[in-house]
Design a protein around this motif. Structure first.
Motif, PDB file in Angstrom:
ATOM      1  N   ILE A 108      -5.059  11.442  -4.398  1.00 28.72           N
ATOM      2  CA  ILE A 108      -4.211  12.242  -3.504  1.00 28.72           C
ATOM      3  C   ILE A 108      -3.350  11.340  -2.628  1.00 28.72           C
ATOM      4  O   ILE A 108      -3.657  10.157  -2.429  1.00 28.72           O
ATOM      5  CB  ILE A 108      -5.047  13.210  -2.613  1.00 28.72           C
ATOM      6  N   ARG A 109      -2.295  11.935  -2.108  1.00 27.51           N
ATOM      7  CA  ARG A 109      -1.326  11.198  -1.300  1.00 27.51           C
ATOM      8  C   ARG A 109      -1.983  10.541  -0.076  1.00 27.51           C
ATOM      9  O   ARG A 109      -1.649   9.435   0.308  1.00 27.51           O
ATOM     10  CB  ARG A 109      -0.245  12.207  -0.888  1.00 27.51           C
ATOM     11  N   GLN A 110      -2.976  11.248   0.496  1.00 28.82           N
ATOM     12  CA  GLN A 110      -3.615  10.696   1.691  1.00 28.82           C
ATOM     13  C   GLN A 110      -4.311   9.357   1.397  1.00 28.82           C
ATOM     14  O   GLN A 110      -4.239   8.425   2.193  1.00 28.82           O
ATOM     15  CB  GLN A 110      -4.625  11.699   2.252  1.00 28.82           C
ATOM     16  N   HIS A 111      -4.969   9.259   0.254  1.00 28.46           N
ATOM     17  CA  HIS A 111      -5.624   7.995  -0.087  1.00 28.46           C
ATOM     18  C   HIS A 111      -4.575   6.914  -0.320  1.00 28.46           C
ATOM     19  O   HIS A 111      -4.770   5.752   0.059  1.00 28.46           O
ATOM     20  CB  HIS A 111      -6.503   8.145  -1.339  1.00 28.46           C
ATOM     21  N   ALA A 112      -3.475   7.294  -0.950  1.00 24.45           N
ATOM     22  CA  ALA A 112      -2.395   6.331  -1.199  1.00 24.45           C
ATOM     23  C   ALA A 112      -1.813   5.853   0.138  1.00 24.45           C
ATOM     24  O   ALA A 112      -1.599   4.648   0.345  1.00 24.45           O
ATOM     25  CB  ALA A 112      -1.314   6.973  -2.065  1.00 24.45           C
ATOM     26  N   ASN A 113      -1.581   6.786   1.057  1.00 24.87           N
ATOM     27  CA  ASN A 113      -1.042   6.407   2.372  1.00 24.87           C
ATOM     28  C   ASN A 113      -2.031   5.527   3.136  1.00 24.87           C
ATOM     29  O   ASN A 113      -1.637   4.554   3.781  1.00 24.87           O
ATOM     30  CB  ASN A 113      -0.727   7.649   3.211  1.00 24.87           C
ATOM     31  N   ASN A 114      -3.326   5.881   3.065  1.00 19.88           N
ATOM     32  CA  ASN A 114      -4.334   5.049   3.729  1.00 19.88           C
ATOM     33  C   ASN A 114      -4.284   3.620   3.183  1.00 19.88           C
ATOM     34  O   ASN A 114      -4.390   2.656   3.933  1.00 19.88           O
ATOM     35  CB  ASN A 114      -5.749   5.599   3.486  1.00 19.88           C
ATOM     36  N   PHE A 115      -4.104   3.517   1.868  1.00 20.44           N
ATOM     37  CA  PHE A 115      -4.048   2.178   1.262  1.00 20.44           C
ATOM     38  C   PHE A 115      -2.830   1.413   1.782  1.00 20.44           C
ATOM     39  O   PHE A 115      -2.940   0.255   2.193  1.00 20.44           O
ATOM     40  CB  PHE A 115      -4.004   2.265  -0.273  1.00 20.44           C
ATOM     41  N   LEU A 116      -1.679   2.088   1.787  1.00 20.53           N
ATOM     42  CA  LEU A 116      -0.455   1.404   2.229  1.00 20.53           C
ATOM     43  C   LEU A 116      -0.601   0.942   3.679  1.00 20.53           C
ATOM     44  O   LEU A 116      -0.231  -0.185   4.041  1.00 20.53           O
ATOM     45  CB  LEU A 116       0.748   2.343   2.078  1.00 20.53           C
ATOM     46  N   GLN A 117      -1.177   1.795   4.531  1.00 23.67           N
ATOM     47  CA  GLN A 117      -1.368   1.410   5.938  1.00 23.67           C
ATOM     48  C   GLN A 117      -2.361   0.256   6.058  1.00 23.67           C
ATOM     49  O   GLN A 117      -2.193  -0.646   6.864  1.00 23.67           O
ATOM     50  CB  GLN A 117      -1.871   2.603   6.745  1.00 23.67           C
ATOM     51  N   THR A 118      -3.398   0.297   5.211  1.00 24.24           N
ATOM     52  CA  THR A 118      -4.392  -0.784   5.241  1.00 24.24           C
ATOM     53  C   THR A 118      -3.722  -2.111   4.893  1.00 24.24           C
ATOM     54  O   THR A 118      -3.980  -3.134   5.530  1.00 24.24           O
ATOM     55  CB  THR A 118      -5.533  -0.492   4.233  1.00 24.24           C
ATOM     56  N   VAL A 119      -2.870  -2.079   3.881  1.00 26.39           N
ATOM     57  CA  VAL A 119      -2.171  -3.317   3.491  1.00 26.39           C
ATOM     58  C   VAL A 119      -1.355  -3.814   4.678  1.00 26.39           C
ATOM     59  O   VAL A 119      -1.423  -5.001   5.045  1.00 26.39           O
ATOM     60  CB  VAL A 119      -1.252  -3.066   2.272  1.00 26.39           C
ATOM     61  N   GLY A 120      -0.610  -2.892   5.314  1.00 25.30           N
ATOM     62  CA  GLY A 120       0.237  -3.273   6.447  1.00 25.30           C
ATOM     63  C   GLY A 120      -0.561  -3.930   7.566  1.00 25.30           C
ATOM     64  O   GLY A 120      -0.069  -4.826   8.244  1.00 25.30           O
ATOM     65  N   GLU A 121      -1.788  -3.492   7.747  1.00 25.41           N
ATOM     66  CA  GLU A 121      -2.596  -4.035   8.848  1.00 25.41           C
ATOM     67  C   GLU A 121      -3.450  -5.217   8.436  1.00 25.41           C
ATOM     68  O   GLU A 121      -4.106  -5.829   9.263  1.00 25.41           O
ATOM     69  CB  GLU A 121      -3.480  -2.917   9.428  1.00 25.41           C
ATOM     70  N   THR A 122      -3.493  -5.517   7.145  1.00 23.17           N
ATOM     71  CA  THR A 122      -4.366  -6.603   6.690  1.00 23.17           C
ATOM     72  C   THR A 122      -3.590  -7.869   6.361  1.00 23.17           C
ATOM     73  O   THR A 122      -4.063  -8.982   6.628  1.00 23.17           O
ATOM     74  CB  THR A 122      -5.167  -6.152   5.446  1.00 23.17           C
TER      75      THR A 122
END
Ligand code: GDG
Length: 529
Positions: free
Chosen positions: A243-257
């Motif tokens: 789902i889009r929410q998991h994809a968005n969580n991943f993108l945000q995680t990358v941005g913060e990592t």
């Protein structure tokens, strides 16, 4: 199965597909997957990589026998691999797997009708304890599921996980021997594998699907090896979530990592000269095939036998089918059932419940606890609310053949899917596919990926015992016309996008997004974790 039965089965399936074609929007079949593969991957093999193998061998006396491992995904990918004669790299877990491979650990599959090569990777029980039970299932699984089970991070486990990922990558590289390929990697067991592939072969096209949720950055931050894990995943060209929410969580995680350009609009991560596209592909089931099975005389007969065995004549029946996993909310669902009988005693003797619980990861204490708690609540329900004709709650702790599940799906007036958190949950979709008579009700947790698509289910939280008990009551009481209309709408959603649509969407995105990525971006290898 004799030839006549096979032919009748095939004709029946073709008839349902044909009917479906003319009734609704076009949806894909196994043959469409074959045709797509021939058209779009004519010159390079598809390599599927997964922890679990599609076929396992075992010994039966002096003879070697094999089984096809069940599951919608394995079956769909098996048919893609068959269509284009590709390669599958997986853990050889069957007791006679070593005895059935050639000198290079390969076996032709399907074993009775060879179409592609299965390359087995060997992992010792000690290694499995750290790679699989350890890092994959005691660190990543609880980390990605918000079920309030604390992840265990052990350096040894992580190191073994990474070493086994490298082993899988080496097997892929050895098999390819320099040839181009589209590599399709499955799931959270293999997060660092893409980096090893790309380090050796920057030209390989790598797609990956993450079958479980991805948590928000705050949760993911606690993983000591988060940089290495993200580096591994960013070595893919395409990374899919349900789902889009998991994809968005991943993108945000990358941005913060990491230092990376995260394009939330285009859903891509650009790092140096590499690009990873991130997309949502909600998985589904082979809905037509399941509907055919549910309407078969065998399923009808099976249902009659079950009603007789458990004294269910004239009763309304509830059902749960899950691996015995703490993410599935099984004790929570049973507690709510106990509450239903307490609050609404009119259901005693009129409603019974069957829970199929497939033993899973039983070497881990959290899983033994789920088993204990589930048994406790089943016993409590039977003690507190007995009925004359048979048990009020039945607990079947076994792994059945998929066909054996169909009579249960068919019989159920209510199916309870109450996961505390779930990537998708295929049981919800299988139940709908297996209810062509529209007799049924789906009680669904809002914390499943499936709830995004199946909005007309009875949505009820497993954390709210009263609310869940009330949802059971309302679902069982809904008048026939409304019940049928609701089920028809839900079924239509499942029938619209089946497992073949999913397979084609992922692979087609890998091919088409690959065309949008400039060649120059492909040449520099990413750092190895
Ligand atoms: C992961 C994610 C995601 C159940 N009992 C038996 C049996 N099953 C089959 C069901 C269904 C499958 O197992 C369970 O699928 P789920 O989706 O519910 O759950 P996970 O195993 O946790 O799967 C999940 C999925 O990957 C796919 O991406 O939806 O979120 O956690 O198909 O029918 N199959 C057989 N015997 C049984 O007794 N053969």
């Amino acid at each position: 199965m004799d030839v006549g039965t096979r032919i009748r089965g095939a004709l029946g399936r073709a008839a349902v597909r044909n009917h479906a074609r003319h009734e609704g929007p076009p949806r894909r079949s196994r043959e469409d997957v074959h045709a797509w593969a021939r058209a779009h991957l004519p010159d390079r093999p598809l390599v599927v990589v997964s922890n679990r193998e599609p076929y396992s061998h075992y010994r039966d006396g002096d003879r070697l026998r094999w089984v096809r491992n069940a599951g919608g995904l394995t079956v769909a990918l098996d048919s893609v691999a068959q269509a284009i004669g590709g390669l599958w790299v997986a853990h050889g877990s069957g007791t006679a797997d070593r005895a059935s491979v050639d000198a290079r650990d390969r076996v032709a599959c399907p074993p009775d009708h060879p179409r592609y090569t299965l390359r087995r990777v060997w992992i010792t029980p000690e290694e499995m304890a750290r790679y699989y039970s350890g890092f994959a299932n005691s660190a990543l699984w609880p980390l990605c599921h918000i079920a309030y089970v604390r992840p265990r991070f052990r350096l040894d486990d992580w190191q073994m996980y990474d070493a086994i990922n490298r082993r899988f990558a080496e097997a892929v590289l050895q098999e390819l021997d320099g040839r181009p390929a589209l590599v399709f990697v499955q799931d959270y067991h293999l997060a660092t594998l893409p980096a090893y592939l790309k380090a050796a072969r920057p030209d390989l096209q790598v797609a990956m699907f993450w079958h479980i949720p991805w948590p928000n950055p705050e949760v993911f931050r606690i993983l000591p090896w988060r940089h290495e894990l993200i580096e591994g995943l960013l070595a893919t060209d395409l990374l899919g979530f349900h789902i889009r929410q998991h994809a968005n969580n991943f993108l945000q995680t990358v941005g913060e990592t990491l230092e990376a350009r995260v394009d939330m609009e285009a859903m891509a991560v650009i790092r140096g000269n590499r690009r990873t596209w991130v997309r949502a592909f909600p998985i589904s089931v082979d809905a037509d095939e399941i509907a055919v099975m549910a309407q078969s005389p065998a399923a009808e007969q099976g249902e009659r036998a079950l009603r007789q065995r458990y004294g269910l004549e004239g009763m309304q029946v509830g059902l749960g089918i899950d691996r015995l996993d703490y993410t599935k909310g099984i004790p929570e669902r049973l507690q709510a059932l106990h509450r239903l009988f307490e609050k609404r005693p009119e259901w005693i003797g009129r409603f019974a419940y069957i829970q199929i619980g497939v033993p899973s990861r039983i070497e881990l204490q959290e899983y033994r606890a789920v088993q204990r708690r589930s048994r406790y609540w089943i016993d409590r329900i039977n003690q507190d609310f007995p009925r004359p004709g048979g048990p009020t709650a039945v607990f079947l702790e076994e792994n059945m053949d998929f066909r054996e599940l169909i009579p249960y799906y068919r019989m159920a007036d209510l199916c309870a899917v109450t996961a505390l958190h779930d990537g998708m949950n295929l049981v919800a979709k299988e139940y709908l596919a297996a209810s062509p008579d529209l007799e049924g009700a789906l009680v669904l947790s809002p914390f499943t990926g499936a709830a995004r698509e199946l909005e007309r289910a009875w949505i009820a939280s497993p954390y709210d015992r009263e609310g869940l008990a009330d949802a059971y009551h309302a679902a069982l009481l809904e008048p026939e016309a409304a019940r049928h209309e609701r089920m028809a709408a839900l079924r239509e959603t499942v029938l619209r996008r089946n497992i073949y649509d999913w397979t084609l969407e992922v692979l087609d995105a890998a091919v088409s997004l690959g065309l949008r990525t400039p060649q120059a971006e492909e040449v520099a290898p990413p750092p190895v974790p």
